[in-house]
Design a protein around this motif. Structure first.
Motif, PDB file in Angstrom:
ATOM      1  N   VAL A  22      70.806  52.322 -22.794  1.00  0.00           N
ATOM      2  CA  VAL A  22      72.209  52.591 -22.062  1.00  0.00           C
ATOM      3  C   VAL A  22      72.537  54.003 -22.479  1.00  0.00           C
ATOM      4  CG1 VAL A  22      74.563  51.955 -22.318  1.00  0.00           C
ATOM      5  CG2 VAL A  22      72.688  50.042 -22.089  1.00  0.00           C
ATOM      6  N   ARG A  23      72.399  54.334 -23.749  1.00  0.00           N
ATOM      7  CA  ARG A  23      72.968  55.665 -24.146  1.00  0.00           C
ATOM      8  C   ARG A  23      72.303  56.780 -23.529  1.00  0.00           C
ATOM      9  NH1 ARG A  23      74.940  59.600 -25.901  1.00  0.00           N
ATOM     10  NH2 ARG A  23      75.770  60.290 -27.986  1.00  0.00           N
ATOM     11  N   ASP A  50      81.515  54.813 -21.935  1.00  0.00           N
ATOM     12  CA  ASP A  50      81.126  53.612 -20.959  1.00  0.00           C
ATOM     13  C   ASP A  50      79.927  52.861 -21.683  1.00  0.00           C
ATOM     14  OD1 ASP A  50      82.769  54.714 -19.027  1.00  0.00           O
ATOM     15  OD2 ASP A  50      80.993  55.814 -18.150  1.00  0.00           O
ATOM     16  N   CYS A  51      79.457  53.400 -22.837  1.00  0.00           N
ATOM     17  CA  CYS A  51      78.471  52.463 -23.290  1.00  0.00           C
ATOM     18  C   CYS A  51      78.810  51.156 -23.775  1.00  0.00           C
ATOM     19  CB  CYS A  51      77.501  53.266 -24.563  1.00  0.00           C
ATOM     20  SG  CYS A  51      76.546  54.702 -24.048  1.00  0.00           S
ATOM     21  N   PHE A  96      75.339  48.942 -15.500  1.00  0.00           N
ATOM     22  CA  PHE A  96      75.457  50.382 -15.167  1.00  0.00           C
ATOM     23  C   PHE A  96      75.630  50.709 -13.843  1.00  0.00           C
ATOM     24  CE2 PHE A  96      73.714  54.535 -14.454  1.00  0.00           C
ATOM     25  CZ  PHE A  96      75.083  55.244 -15.088  1.00  0.00           C
ATOM     26  N   SER A  97      74.998  50.070 -12.899  1.00  0.00           N
ATOM     27  CA  SER A  97      75.274  50.153 -11.501  1.00  0.00           C
ATOM     28  C   SER A  97      76.493  49.607 -10.999  1.00  0.00           C
ATOM     29  CB  SER A  97      74.211  49.632 -10.607  1.00  0.00           C
ATOM     30  OG  SER A  97      72.957  50.152 -10.779  1.00  0.00           O
ATOM     31  N   ARG A 123      83.435  53.067 -10.582  1.00  0.00           N
ATOM     32  CA  ARG A 123      83.944  54.379 -10.681  1.00  0.00           C
ATOM     33  C   ARG A 123      83.981  54.975  -9.178  1.00  0.00           C
ATOM     34  NH1 ARG A 123      84.452  57.544 -15.300  1.00  0.00           N
ATOM     35  NH2 ARG A 123      83.238  55.772 -16.323  1.00  0.00           N
ATOM     36  N   ALA A 124      83.110  54.900  -8.602  1.00  0.00           N
ATOM     37  CA  ALA A 124      83.122  55.508  -7.271  1.00  0.00           C
ATOM     38  C   ALA A 124      84.297  55.130  -6.261  1.00  0.00           C
ATOM     39  CB  ALA A 124      81.812  55.299  -6.474  1.00  0.00           C
ATOM     40  N   ARG A 125      84.543  53.634  -6.298  1.00  0.00           N
ATOM     41  CA  ARG A 125      85.831  52.983  -5.668  1.00  0.00           C
ATOM     42  C   ARG A 125      87.075  53.500  -6.241  1.00  0.00           C
ATOM     43  NH1 ARG A 125      82.423  48.390  -5.822  1.00  0.00           N
ATOM     44  NH2 ARG A 125      83.756  47.565  -7.984  1.00  0.00           N
TER      45      ARG A 125
END
Length: 177
Positions: A26-27, A34-35, A69-70, A76-78
């Motif tokens: 993840v990092r 966000d991790c 993550f997806s 975030r895009a929304r």
């Protein structure tokens, strides 16, 4: 008939055994801020599906982290799209209320300096949102006469509220001898 959740000890052992690799994965893919959220989502999925985890749970956990993550990226895009929409609404909405109040106060201050017809034309146009035809109907004049009165009233306002030339700060004035 959902399966019983894992015992805390079983889950803790899974976490201790796999978290360094999941965290590393993840990092490498997201910002530090966000991790923790993404890792928490991956392990929440593991908690929910503990009875279906394979013998080597790391690939499964990495897939869960990738999915988290997806989802995070789409969220975030929304949020960014929503922020853009809100910003565009602010731009469409026009001046803020404070600016409108200032403009209305300025107009009220200017009215005594205008002819009676000029003040009325400004009020009908500005506050009542009438066009030249509407002003003409109210005042029983032609639309051409209404436009002319509005133009004269605006000119009178400009003369009354012409900005004073800026006065330089005394520290910036160079005295000539």
């Amino acid at each position: 008939n959902s399966p019983a959740p894992p015992s805390e000890d079983d889950f803790r052992r899974l976490y201790e055994r796999t978290s360094p690799r999941v965290y590393g994965y993840v990092r490498r893919r997201c910002r530090d801020s966000d991790c923790d959220d993404i890792i928490a989502e991956a392990y929440l999925a593991a908690w929910r599906h503990f009875d279906r985890l394979p013998v080597d749970p790391v690939p499964w956990l990495l897939r869960a982290a990738r999915n988290a993550f997806s989802n995070h990226r789409r969220g975030r895009a929304r949020q960014e799209r929503l922020a853009e929409e809100v910003q565009s609404l602010h731009q469409v909405a026009g001046p803020d209320c404070a600016q409108q109040a200032i403009e209305q106060a300025d107009l009220l201050d200017a009215l005594p300096h205008l002819s009676e017809n000029g003040g009325e034309v400004l009020l009908l146009t500005g506050w009542d949102s009438l066009d030249a035809a509407g002003v003409a109907t109210v005042l029983s004049i032609t639309p051409t006469a209404a436009r002319a009165r509005l133009s004269r009233a605006r000119d009178a306002c400009k003369r009354h509220y012409a900005p004073a030339p800026p006065v330089p700060h005394p520290a910036l004035v160079i005295e000539r001898s």
